[in-house]
Design an enzyme around this catalytic site. Structure first.
Site, mmCIF file in Angstrom:
data_model
loop_
_atom_site.group_PDB
_atom_site.id
_atom_site.type_symbol
_atom_site.label_atom_id
_atom_site.label_comp_id
_atom_site.label_asym_id
_atom_site.label_seq_id
_atom_site.Cartn_x
_atom_site.Cartn_y
_atom_site.Cartn_z
ATOM 1 N N SER A 262 34.247 36.857 21.862
ATOM 2 C CA SER A 262 35.231 36.546 22.899
ATOM 3 C C SER A 262 35.980 37.806 23.319
ATOM 4 C CB SER A 262 36.238 35.499 22.390
ATOM 5 O OG SER A 262 37.087 36.059 21.417
ATOM 6 N N LYS A 263 36.406 37.816 24.582
ATOM 7 C CA LYS A 263 37.138 38.972 25.109
ATOM 8 C C LYS A 263 38.492 39.127 24.438
ATOM 9 C CE LYS A 263 36.723 37.783 29.472
ATOM 10 N NZ LYS A 263 36.847 37.845 30.952
ATOM 11 N N ARG A 264 39.053 38.031 23.972
ATOM 12 C CA ARG A 264 40.386 38.088 23.358
ATOM 13 C C ARG A 264 40.344 38.804 22.015
ATOM 14 N NH1 ARG A 264 43.266 34.594 20.149
ATOM 15 N NH2 ARG A 264 41.583 33.052 20.203
#
Length: 516
Positions: A262-264
């Site tokens: 995930s980008k987070r």
């Protein structure tokens, strides 16, 4: 359940698409999906469509679309139709197609397959909370609004003036379908999915079906997280009397702990990160292909079969088959990508590698912003030195920068100065004396012209320092390396001195000697 994968149709010209949402930096998964779509399209002479699904206005980001175009283009995953290039099914942004969806939604309402829902967001939250508290086996929307008029619903609590539109999922909804990768699949029963939001925008589920139909999409290739949504989409196709595309659900990219990338949490989930870190696009394409696809198998003249992990997009596309894709979620192993990147860097012609390095070097301040022809020529020579050990374009700055600093002001790193022994002044004095005897006249062999070549430079320094002073090479050349580069570690020393030239080399040595 899974059986043999469905067959691949060949009677029609394939039209495939990738349809990302511009809600931030493009996800590496977008490139992953685009790659497999494009490989199938190019093999079968089809068309690849880029569609921007921007109906989520709350998360929409203005610069995201430009980043998407830029990064996919950088990777060479070029589309035949899209918002920027046009095409016969324009527009290719969902926000510009709102009038397209309305008639389809009205048909569903008129046929009884969809209904208005006036429940407020507060009521829906309370409903979900109650279902969780009671551990109800039935979850999802409770159909309070089904069969009601607006006036009837307004008399009950939790009313909202602006309704959404929901699908009316039948009790006998078909849950099984064929998948090109996974064979026969069964998905869980869906609830009454919202297909038009209160703001008038269609949800993903409605828009994707309409757009795929209107754009003639023959194969829907997407991540496995959409398996559970496929029965809803198939219902919409059937209710509207539309031909159904083939489905292929790709395995999700995962971290080492098997969690979804995930980008987070993962900087490498951002597609722009790979360019920032100095990866070559062809290496990243090769890496993404290997995440879901086996290496290329070759047979030599002795009949021995071997696997080859380094291959081009063209090779990947020519042999592409859905049945070869591994449905198990691949681990995103950056070590493998680093290795591939090094392989591709070493295979580049020196002049091309220098050209790819230049923007990074200018950004880092290692090379002047507007280098002269002489400075560019020097860069090619330096590139040839560092190419064998380079793994990322961004790793070149520290190695290249010393070649572009003033010869009488080479900055010396503390760790390089700290390693010097007490005899460093005498070592540098001997080096200066030895190199002053090497001229710039032509000649490739020490003693025959004594030309300023790396062979002659090495021979002169070995004679003076190793043989003359009895020093081990490590201690003989360490002070010289520090004087020339200011670094503890540098590109090959004698070749570096050849590139710098006699005058620059001696200036650096004498300046450094004065600082000891």
């Amino acid at each position: 359940m899974t059986t043999t994968p469905a067959s691949e149709p060949s009677a029609i010209t394939p039209r495939l698409r990738v349809a990302p949402s511009p809600t931030g930096d493009p996800h590496v998964g977008t490139a992953y999906m685009a790659l497999f779509n494009l490989a199938f399209v190019r093999k079968h002479g089809g068309r690849f469509v880029l569609r921007v699904e921007d109906t989520d206005r709350a998360r929409f980001r203005e610069d995201s679309e430009a980043q998407l175009f830029d990064t996919l283009d950088w990777l060479g995953l070029n589309w035949d139709e899209g918002p920027d290039v046009g095409g016969p099914y324009a527009p290719y942004r969902q926000s510009e197609r709102l009038d397209t969806y309305a008639p389809y939604i009205e048909r569903l309402i008129e046929s009884g397959h969809a209904y208005y829902c006036w429940c407020s967001s507060e009521r829906l939250r309370e409903l979900r909370a109650e279902q969780e508290r009671s551990k109800s086996p039935v979850t999802g929307y409770d159909r309070l609004c089904h069969g009601m008029t607006k006036e009837q619903r307004a008399e009950l609590p939790g009313f909202s003036e602006t309704p959404v539109v929901r699908m009316l999922i039948p009790d006998d909804v078909p849950l099984e379908f064929d998948d090109l990768i996974r064979g026969r699949l069964k998905a869980p029963r869906p609830d009454d999915q919202v297909i038009r939001k209160a703001d008038g925008f269609p949800t993903y589920h409605m828009a994707v079906v309409v757009d795929d139909h209107e754009m003639g999409i023959t194969h829907v290739v997407r991540g496995e997280e959409w398996i559970s949504s496929t029965p809803k989409h198939l219902l919409l196709y059937r209710w509207l009397g539309l031909p159904e595309p083939k489905f292929a659900h790709m395995p999700l990219l995962r971290n080492a702990n098997k969690s979804k990338i995930s980008k987070r949490k993962n900087p490498e989930a951002r597609l722009t990160w790979f360019r920032e870190q100095g990866y070559l696009p062809e290496a990243l394409v090769n890496f993404l292909a290997l995440l879901g696809y086996p290496p290329i198998v070759e047979t030599d003249e002795n009949g021995e079969r071997t696997e080859r992990e380094v291959f081009s997009f063209r090779e990947f596309s020519e042999g592409f088959e859905w049945s070869k894709i591994n449905p198990v979620g691949p681990i995103f192993d950056l070590t493998k990508l680093d290795w591939l990147n090094g392989v591709y860097i070493r295979e580049l012609p020196v002049n091309e590698l220098a050209a790819r390095l230049l923007p990074h070097l200018i950004d880092e301040g290692a090379v002047p912003p507007n280098p002269t022809m002489a400075e560019l020529a020097r860069l090619e020579s330096v590139t040839a030195l560092i190419q064998p050990r380079l793994t990322h374009l961004t790793k070149a700055g520290a190695l290249v920068a010393p070649f572009y600093v003033p010869d009488d002001a080479v900055p010396v790193d503390e760790d390089a100065r700290a390693q010097l022994k007490d005899d460093a002044p005498q070592v540098v004095d001997a080096a200066i004396e030895a190199l002053e005897g090497v001229s710039t006249a032509p000649g490739d062999v020490f003693g025959e012209g004594r030309g300023w070549t790396h062979e002659n430079i090495e021979a002169a320094l070995r004679s003076a320092l190793v043989e003359g002073k009895g020093l081990k090479p490590k201690f003989a050349f360490g002070p010289v390396r520090t004087a020339i580069s200011g670094k503890k570690v540098s590109p090959p020393l004698f070749e570096s001195m050849q590139i710098l030239g006699r005058d620059a080399t001696l200036t650096r040595l004498k300046t450094f000697r004065a600082s000891l």
